[in-house]
Design a protein around this motif. Structure first.
Motif, short mmCIF file in Angstrom:
data_model
loop_
_atom_site.label_atom_id
_atom_site.label_comp_id
_atom_site.label_asym_id
_atom_site.label_seq_id
_atom_site.Cartn_x
_atom_site.Cartn_y
_atom_site.Cartn_z
N ASP A 143 0.64 -5.37 -5.75
CA ASP A 143 -0.03 -4.70 -6.84
C ASP A 143 0.30 -5.48 -8.44
O ASP A 143 0.91 -6.41 -8.34
N SER A 304 4.95 -1.86 -4.68
CA SER A 304 5.09 -1.07 -6.00
C SER A 304 6.63 -1.23 -6.23
O SER A 304 7.01 -1.22 -7.60
N ARG A 314 4.87 1.72 -11.63
CA ARG A 314 5.10 2.11 -10.32
C ARG A 314 4.45 3.07 -9.86
O ARG A 314 4.09 3.61 -9.03
N ILE A 317 0.71 3.39 -9.65
CA ILE A 317 0.15 2.74 -8.32
C ILE A 317 0.41 3.36 -7.21
O ILE A 317 -0.34 3.62 -6.41
N ASP A 318 1.71 3.93 -7.02
CA ASP A 318 2.00 4.93 -6.01
C ASP A 318 0.87 6.21 -5.92
O ASP A 318 0.58 6.58 -4.83
#
Length: 329
Positions: A143, A304, A314, A317-318
């Protein structure tokens, strides 16, 4: 449903110093509040004494973060927000992963550059640096914000300054579906430079703008667009290709076959951010399948948990991954 038992831990900030304690807790106890929020604990602070209540596991990681953060005040007259976030995040990663602190601290890995010392944060960044030191060809996959580019630049600077290589070669796909640079104003360097900004930012931070400019003038740092690599052999070079998920299969093969004697190559990319047209296979995705059983190649996969940007990155991204998994069903 079993309830989590509340535990209590008392720690002391040693050596005790009113100035260091004030620096450590932050304005209006902001640093302590951030630790409370990050680890779901309650912190009571008086002088050099700190009491932490919460779940036993959360207390352990919160207390480790507190002691590491207090340790930062030894050398600093102030602690940046970035340092606070990164210290907390490194321990938050431990609380969310299968690794423990011993795994992370098994080696004192660091890269010294003229302007700063770079230390890998977390197990995957450590594995990445070890792999770059061990293998001539490395892939960093994961990522955005996981430190792939920054650590690769640090390793390249170290190799150049210690005469392991004669030049650093920077490569990055310039636009989404190929090297369509003609419509951009300026000469070749001016056309490509905007796409290399993350690489330049790392170089400037580690060497300074003046030093980087001189190295570019001496061609010790070279910008090499993919379209102009064909037919070349890159000897005694540290090659970094960023955003490699946006290469085609042919472009990836061409770059990898440019590697010459005495050279090292780090190929980075994020397979969740492929900008190629749907009908074109990503060269990074393809090469991972081609080389998966090949010896002598380092492959580091980030998640992440390795993100070293703002904590929200983070979560973003998750959230995207969760949304994509739900919508793909």
């Amino acid at each position: 449903m079993q309830e989590t038992q509340t535990a209590l831990k008392n720690i002391s900030l040693n050596p005790s110093s009113a100035e260091r304690i004030a620096l450590f807790v932050g304005e209006l106890n902001g640093n302590l509040k951030l630790i409370e929020k990050s680890f779901s604990v309650k912190i009571f602070h008086k002088g050099d004494k700190i009491n932490i209540t919460g779940a036993e596991k959360d207390i352990k990681h919160a207390s480790d973060a507190i002691l590491d953060l207090y340790n930062l005040t030894k050398k600093n007259i102030e602690i940046s927000k970035e340092a606070v976030h990164l210290t907390i995040q490194s321990h938050l990663n431990l609380s969310l992963s299968k690794y423990n602190k011993v795994d992370l601290l098994q080696d004192d890995l660091q890269i010294k550059t003229p302007r700063k010392i770079i230390r890998p944060r977390g197990i995957n960044q450590q594995k990445y640096i070890k792999s770059i030191n061990k293998y001539e060809l490395n892939f960093g996959i994961g990522d955005a914000g996981t430190g792939k580019t920054y650590l690769a630049v640090a390793a390249a600077v170290d190799a150049l300054l210690n005469d392991k290589v004669q030049k650093i070669v920077l490569i990055r796909p310039a636009v989404e579906a190929g090297e369509k640079l003609g419509f951009l104003p300026g000469d070749l360097s001016q056309k490509v430079d905007p796409y290399l900004r993350p690489l330049y930012d790392g170089l400037y931070e580690m060497l300074g703008i003046e030093k980087v400019t001189k190295l570019i003038e001496r061609e010790s740092i070279e910008v090499a667009p993919l379209a102009y690599l064909r037919g070349r052999t890159l000897n005694n070079s540290f090659i970094i290709m960023d955003e490699s998920q946006n290469t085609t299969v042919e472009q990836m093969k061409m770059v990898l076959t440019r590697i010459g004697y005495g050279s090292y190559a780090v190929i980075n990319g994020d397979l969740t951010q492929i900008d190629l047209p749907k009908h074109i296979t990503s060269g990074l995705d393809h090469v991972m399948q081609v080389l998966k059983d090949t010896d002598g190649i380092g492959i580091t996969k980030f998640s992440s948990l390795d993100v070293v940007r703002h904590p929200l990155v983070r979560k973003i991204i998750d959230a995207y991954k969760k949304f994509e998994e739900l919508t793909s069903k």
